[in-house]
Design a protein around this motif. Structure first.
Motif: not given
Length: 76
Positions: A50-76
């Motif tokens: 399981v992956d989460l991808y992100w990309a810049n779709a414009g002409a500006g700059t994108v920066t991932g600040f800090g470490t406050s990202r989370s991805l939770t995968v659960k078996e149901l």
């Protein structure tokens, strides 16, 4: 985000995009965006990637600040 632009986000399971891709748009430099989503994907028993991808779709700059990202995968 670094400067005015748009970011694309997409969840992938086993290399295939699932759910709807999301767009987060920043109108000024220095905006901090928060994005949340929930995707339910039926898969057979076994190991899965399981992956989460992100990309810049414009002409500006994108920066991932800090470490406050989370991805939770659960078996149901």
């Amino acid at each position: 985000m670094g400067s005015a632009t748009s970011m694309l986000f997409q969840v992938f399971v086993n290399g295939v995009g699932v759910g709807n891709g999301k767009v987060s748009t920043s109108t000024t430099s220095g905006d901090i965006e928060t994005l949340a989503d929930r995707v339910f994907v039926p898969v057979p028993a076994g190991a899965h990637k399981v992956d989460l991808y992100w990309a810049n779709a414009g002409a500006g700059t994108v920066t991932g600040f800090g470490t406050s990202r989370s991805l939770t995968v659960k078996e149901l």
